[in-house]
Write an enzyme that holds these catalytic residues in place. Structure first.
Site, PDB file in Angstrom:
ATOM      1  N   ASP A  95       1.016  -1.322  -0.017  1.00 30.52           N
ATOM      2  CA  ASP A  95       0.156   0.116  -0.007  1.00 30.52           C
ATOM      3  C   ASP A  95       0.736   0.997  -0.152  1.00 30.52           C
ATOM      4  OD1 ASP A  95       0.984  -0.499   2.501  1.00 30.52           O
ATOM      5  OD2 ASP A  95      -0.837  -0.310   3.462  1.00 30.52           O
ATOM      6  N   HIS A  96       2.053   1.157   0.549  1.00 31.25           N
ATOM      7  CA  HIS A  96       2.755   2.361   0.538  1.00 31.25           C
ATOM      8  C   HIS A  96       3.551   2.714  -0.780  1.00 31.25           C
ATOM      9  CE1 HIS A  96       2.225   1.968   4.772  1.00 31.25           C
ATOM     10  NE2 HIS A  96       2.872   2.851   5.359  1.00 31.25           N
ATOM     11  N   ASP A 160       4.014  -1.133  11.707  1.00 29.10           N
ATOM     12  CA  ASP A 160       3.396  -0.062  11.136  1.00 29.10           C
ATOM     13  C   ASP A 160       2.717   0.917  12.476  1.00 29.10           C
ATOM     14  OD1 ASP A 160       2.592   1.765   8.503  1.00 29.10           O
ATOM     15  OD2 ASP A 160       1.236   2.113   9.941  1.00 29.10           O
ATOM     16  N   ARG A 450      -1.266  12.240   9.912  1.00 31.95           N
ATOM     17  CA  ARG A 450       0.066  13.002  10.278  1.00 31.95           C
ATOM     18  C   ARG A 450       0.111  14.214   9.468  1.00 31.95           C
ATOM     19  NH1 ARG A 450       3.470   7.769  11.554  1.00 31.95           N
ATOM     20  NH2 ARG A 450       2.940   7.538  13.462  1.00 31.95           N
ATOM     21  N   SER A 644       6.635   7.339  13.074  1.00 32.27           N
ATOM     22  CA  SER A 644       6.467   5.593  12.435  1.00 32.27           C
ATOM     23  C   SER A 644       7.393   4.810  12.987  1.00 32.27           C
ATOM     24  CB  SER A 644       7.330   6.012  10.761  1.00 32.27           C
ATOM     25  OG  SER A 644       7.624   4.934  10.714  1.00 32.27           O
ATOM     26  N   ARG A 646       8.949   2.694  11.587  1.00 32.09           N
ATOM     27  CA  ARG A 646      10.163   2.233  10.564  1.00 32.09           C
ATOM     28  C   ARG A 646      11.505   2.125  11.427  1.00 32.09           C
ATOM     29  NH1 ARG A 646       9.652   8.227   7.823  1.00 32.09           N
ATOM     30  NH2 ARG A 646       7.395   7.550   8.000  1.00 32.09           N
TER      31      ARG A 646
HETATM   32  C1  MIC Z   1       3.475   6.288   8.415  1.00 37.06           C
HETATM   33  O1  MIC Z   1       2.283   6.617   8.523  1.00 37.06           O
HETATM   34  O2  MIC Z   1       4.518   7.293   8.806  1.00 37.06           O
HETATM   35  C2  MIC Z   1       4.070   4.960   7.917  1.00 37.06           C
HETATM   36  C3  MIC Z   1       4.758   5.112   6.723  1.00 37.06           C
HETATM   37  O3  MIC Z   1       3.090   4.214   7.721  1.00 37.06           O
HETATM   38  C4  MIC Z   1       4.826   4.283   9.028  1.00 37.06           C
HETATM   39  C5  MIC Z   1       5.537   3.122   8.625  1.00 37.06           C
HETATM   40  C6  MIC Z   1       6.632   3.447   7.758  1.00 37.06           C
HETATM   41  O4  MIC Z   1       7.494   4.151   7.879  1.00 37.06           O
HETATM   42  O5  MIC Z   1       6.874   2.599   6.575  1.00 37.06           O
HETATM   43  C7  MIC Z   1       4.294   4.037  10.370  1.00 37.06           C
HETATM   44  O6  MIC Z   1       3.493   4.869  10.674  1.00 37.06           O
HETATM   45  O7  MIC Z   1       4.835   3.118  11.066  1.00 37.06           O
HETATM   46 FE1  SF4 Z   2      -0.492   4.494   4.998  1.00 32.19          FE
HETATM   47 FE2  SF4 Z   2       0.775   5.323   7.201  1.00 32.19          FE
HETATM   48 FE3  SF4 Z   2      -0.508   7.100   5.973  1.00 32.19          FE
HETATM   49 FE4  SF4 Z   2      -1.801   5.092   7.372  1.00 32.19          FE
HETATM   50  S1  SF4 Z   2      -0.683   6.512   8.268  1.00 32.19           S
HETATM   51  S2  SF4 Z   2      -2.306   5.756   5.146  1.00 32.19           S
HETATM   52  S3  SF4 Z   2      -0.478   3.311   6.894  1.00 32.19           S
HETATM   53  S4  SF4 Z   2       1.293   6.132   5.582  1.00 32.19           S
END
Ligand code: MIC
Ligand code: SF4
Length: 755
Positions: A95-96, A160, A450, A644, A646
């Site tokens: 999805d990312h 995640d 976010r 995140s 990550r």
């Molecule tokens: C995000 O919302 O920042 C992400 C991308 O979904 C991350 C995960 C990632 O960095 O791949 C998260 O929230 O953990």
């Molecule tokens: Fe995707 Fe993270 Fe955004 Fe949710 S918050 S839509 S998991 S990038």
């Protein structure tokens, strides 16, 4: 029928006796969070009470979910663990890595071309190790999990931070780094500090323009971006039961934005309705049989102050629509006049360029239907869109159903762009500009979670505000940040004044959900013959080599950067264009800390190379230190690593040779990620010692060879003029985590154990 129904029934079978035992041991009625935690102990039936906020506890989660951007590193690590199959049901969701540009059809095709190497890798690893695979376009991990896998009373982890979304269906669902997931995939326990408990009592009812989103925007304002750290937030009260299941998901989802370990709600009729609507009557029936264990004991909600560490009251009837932002999700402003004043005082652009609806937070059928009721009114009342509108449905099931029911058609009649069922603009995968760095100052409103600088489009001048989907739609029509749909009038094409009526919508599709191809690929029963290949010269994927232990004697270390102010995982390892390197540690390491502001000079990606006296980019300077065999430290402020899950934010500095990260305080997942990768994640015993750190300092760890739980460490800081300071550092490493440090990483230990 639900996936893994036997596993779910197994959890329910054990639940009663474990909950009863826990109640006996704790000696008082239990919250829902405690029931789930105590019924998922690695050791089975509870035998002792745990102290909240203190004790590390081993848990046995029921399932795991990974998304493409984090799964690559998680699975690269799992491949090293020496196992034939994952030990608990696991899924991977693509999805990312899908850009939002032209619209779903073109964008998905493009993603399948440019990221085919990564998607094929994830698909073949999934097939090999018994992991369910959701193809690109199937949907956003957390919506897909809510629709298919989440179940009341269950415990899951996910790579995640928004895994917490599944709290909307009464789970304890927690975001972790990939290395934590690898433990559980490899059949080991998962460790977490027993969380504190925050109760949120919701009274009154939502009505009119107020949405579940506003509840969490309010909670974020009250608790701030770190107020939930180390705690589970449990929602209850009449306002909770009167809300839809996906609305509860929205609230739990954004619990990540207050640092909460997770959030959850007791099982109720909205959850039962949702389970039945998503073809899981079997789960609803099973849950109904153990209903009393799937919510707190009645005494708890009657006298919450006696059972929670903190209680917050929110009267939904008094809550109005909110806009949070810019640049942080906890800065709340009520719509209308208050926004006019704040925006004017702070020079936030009042004109809104885009409204974006979607993300894992707000992309349910209910969200789209309520937003479309506003879009329909715009059409009916002759209003022209003042801003552009983009939509990311949460899953193919939601998309297919919304299209069938004419909801997407309404948006399209307003010239909205329907993007892929994927994260898209939420994670910088929005091809909005050709040169984002020099793009103009502007405001956007979205229903995501976010809004850190550059997050959506890479433009540091984009002011992003978070709102409910219905308010996002209304503001996109009005084109103004301070539009108050409750009282403000708009002028239509005929020059008449018109007003919006309140949004309306469907909790669940009246004609039921439908989907042609949900995008799921089941793994083979026996995947042992599947070959997983990673090309030596791949740009996108790189097999891992074990980290060398840092040892008990670190001296002569240099300062890589003293980060000033907010330093989120987006600052440490940026997403957007860098997502393409999530499977290649050495390549992604080239973005290490490039977003962090250097306390000396207040610039980003500009630090002093002490060996030459010259300034350069953080990764370049760090590579010079590495070449010279010199270890470095990174210093930071409060809530370092917020955002995140990550683990790249820990693995990259580790790979480049950073030994320690020393900060005023950490965000939970990031702190664990540092420990897992065999690094030192330490906090100043006296926060003000942050100020002692100078650009040209040299650092010696005095007593690292005595590294032990609960014992402070001492850092000798030698300044340029020869003067010294001894700085006391706290840490939260327990015995097992010190072993990770000594071994070089947690994975090194697993490997050793499975050898
Ligand atoms: C995000 O919302 O920042 C992400 C991308 O979904 C991350 C995960 C990632 O960095 O791949 C998260 O929230 O953990
Ligand atoms: Fe995707 Fe993270 Fe955004 Fe949710 S918050 S839509 S998991 S990038």
């Amino acid at each position: 029928m639900a996936f893994d129904i036997n596993m779910i029934k197994g959890v329910y079978t054990k639940m009663a006796s474990r909950v009863d035992k826990a109640r006996e041991i704790v000696g008082k009625p239990l919250t829902l969070s405690e029931k789930i935690l105590y019924s998922h102990l690695w050791d089975g039936t509870p035998t002792q009470e745990f102290t909240r906020g203190t004790d590390y506890v081993d848990f046995a989660p029921d399932r795991i979910a990974c998304q493409d951007a984090t799964a690559q590193m998680a699975l690269l690590q799992f491949m090293q663990a020496g196992k034939a199959k994952v030990a608990v049901p696991t899924t991977v969701h693509c999805d990312h890595l899908i850009q939002a540009k032209e619209g779903a059809a073109t964008d998905l095709k493009h993603a399948n071309t440019v990221s085919s190497e990564v998607f094929n890798f994830l698909e073949s690893v999934s097939n090999k190790y018994g992991i369910g695979f959701w193809k690109p376009g199937a949907g956003i991990i957390h919506q897909v999990v809510l629709e298919n896998y989440a179940f009341p009373g269950g415990m899951m982890i996910g790579t995640d931070s928004h895994t917490v979304n599944a709290g909307g269906l009464g789970m304890v669902a927690i975001g972790v780094g990939g290395a934590d997931a690898v433990d559980v995939m490899a059949g080991m326990a998962w460790e977490l500090k027993f969380p504190k408990l925050i109760g949120v009592r919701l009274t009154g009812t939502l009505s009119g323009w107020t949405a579940p989103k506003d509840v969490i925007l309010k909670v974020a304002e009250i608790l701030t971006a770190k107020g939930g750290t180390g705690a589970i937030v449990e929602y209850f009260g009449p306002g909770a039961t009167s809300m839809s299941c996906t609305g509860k998901g929205t609230i739990c989802n954004m619990g990540a934005e207050i640092g909460a370990t997770t959030s959850t709600f007791g099982y109720d009729e909205s959850m039962e309705r949702y389970l039945r609507a998503t073809d899981r009557a079997d789960v609803a029936d099973a849950a109904n049989r153990v209903k009393q264990h799937l919510t707190a004991d009645a005494e708890v909600y009657a006298n919450p102050e006696q059972y929670f560490d903190q209680v917050i009251d929110i009267n939904l009837s008094e809550l109005g629509p909110l806009l949070n932002g810019p640049f942080t999700p906890d800065l709340s402003t009520t719509v209308g006049k208050a926004m006019t004043e704040k925006a004017t005082a702070n020079d936030w652009p009042l004109k809104v360029e885009w409204g974006l609806i979607g993300s894992c937070t707000n992309s349910s059928y209910e969200d789209l239907s309520r937003a479309s009721s506003i879009a329909q009114q715009a059409l009916d009342k002759g209003l022209k869109m003042k801003a552009e509108l983009g939509i990311n449905p949460g899953s193919e099931q939601v998309r297919y159903t919304a299209e069938r029911d004419g909801i997407l058609g309404i948006f399209e009649n307003l010239d909205a762009k329907i993007f892929t069922n994927a994260c898209g603009p939420c994670i910088g995968q929005w091809a909005r500009y050709s040169d984002p760095k020099n793009a103009p100052k502007n405001s956007i409103v979205h229903s995501f979670n976010r809004n850190f600088a550059k997050r959506a489009d890479g433009n540091p001048n984009t002011h992003a505000f978070v709102a409910s989907p219905e308010l996002t739609a209304a503001i996109a029509v009005a084109g103004r940040l301070d539009f108050n749909p409750l009282i403000d009038k708009l002028i239509n094409e005929n020059g008449e004044e018109v007003m919006f009526d309140e949004p309306t919508g469907w909790e669940l599709p009246p004609k039921g959900f439908d989907v042609k191809d949900n995008g799921y690929l089941a793994p083979e029963e026996d995947g042992s013959h599947v070959q997983v290949s990673v090309k030596d010269d791949s740009e996108r994927l790189q097999l891992l080599t074990p980290f060398t232990p840092l040892g008990g004697n670190i001296s002569g270390a240099r300062l890589l950067i003293k980060a000033f102010g907010k330093c989120t995982t987006d600052h440490i390892s940026m997403a957007g264009p860098w997502l393409r390197f999530r499977g290649h540690l050495d390549n992604i390491a080239n973005n290490t800390l490039i977003g962090a502001v250097n306390a000396f000079g207040k610039k980003t990606n500009f630090v002093k190379n002490q060996l030459t006296g010259e300034y350069g980019g953080v990764p370049d300077v760090q590579r010079e230190y590495k070449k010279a065999g010199i270890k470095t430290i990174v210093v930071g402020d409060h809530n370092y690593g917020e955002g995140s899950s990550r683990e790249h934010a820990a693995m990259q500095p580790r790979h480049l040779g950073v030994a320690a990260v020393i900060v005023k305080s950490f965000a939970r997942i990031h702190e664990t990620n540092l420990k897992k990768q065999g690094m030192l994640g330490l906090t100043f015993a006296n926060e003000s010692d942050y100020d002692l750190i100078q650009e040209n300092d040299t650092f010696n760890f005095i007593d690292l060879n005595e590294f032990a739980p609960g014992k402070q460490l001492t850092l000798e800081t030698v300044h340029e003029d020869g003067s010294k300071h001894l700085i006391k550092l706290n840490h939260t490493y327990n015995d097992a985590q010190i072993v990770w440090y000594n071994e070089g990483s947690a994975l090194n230990l697993i490997k050793k154990q499975n050898a």
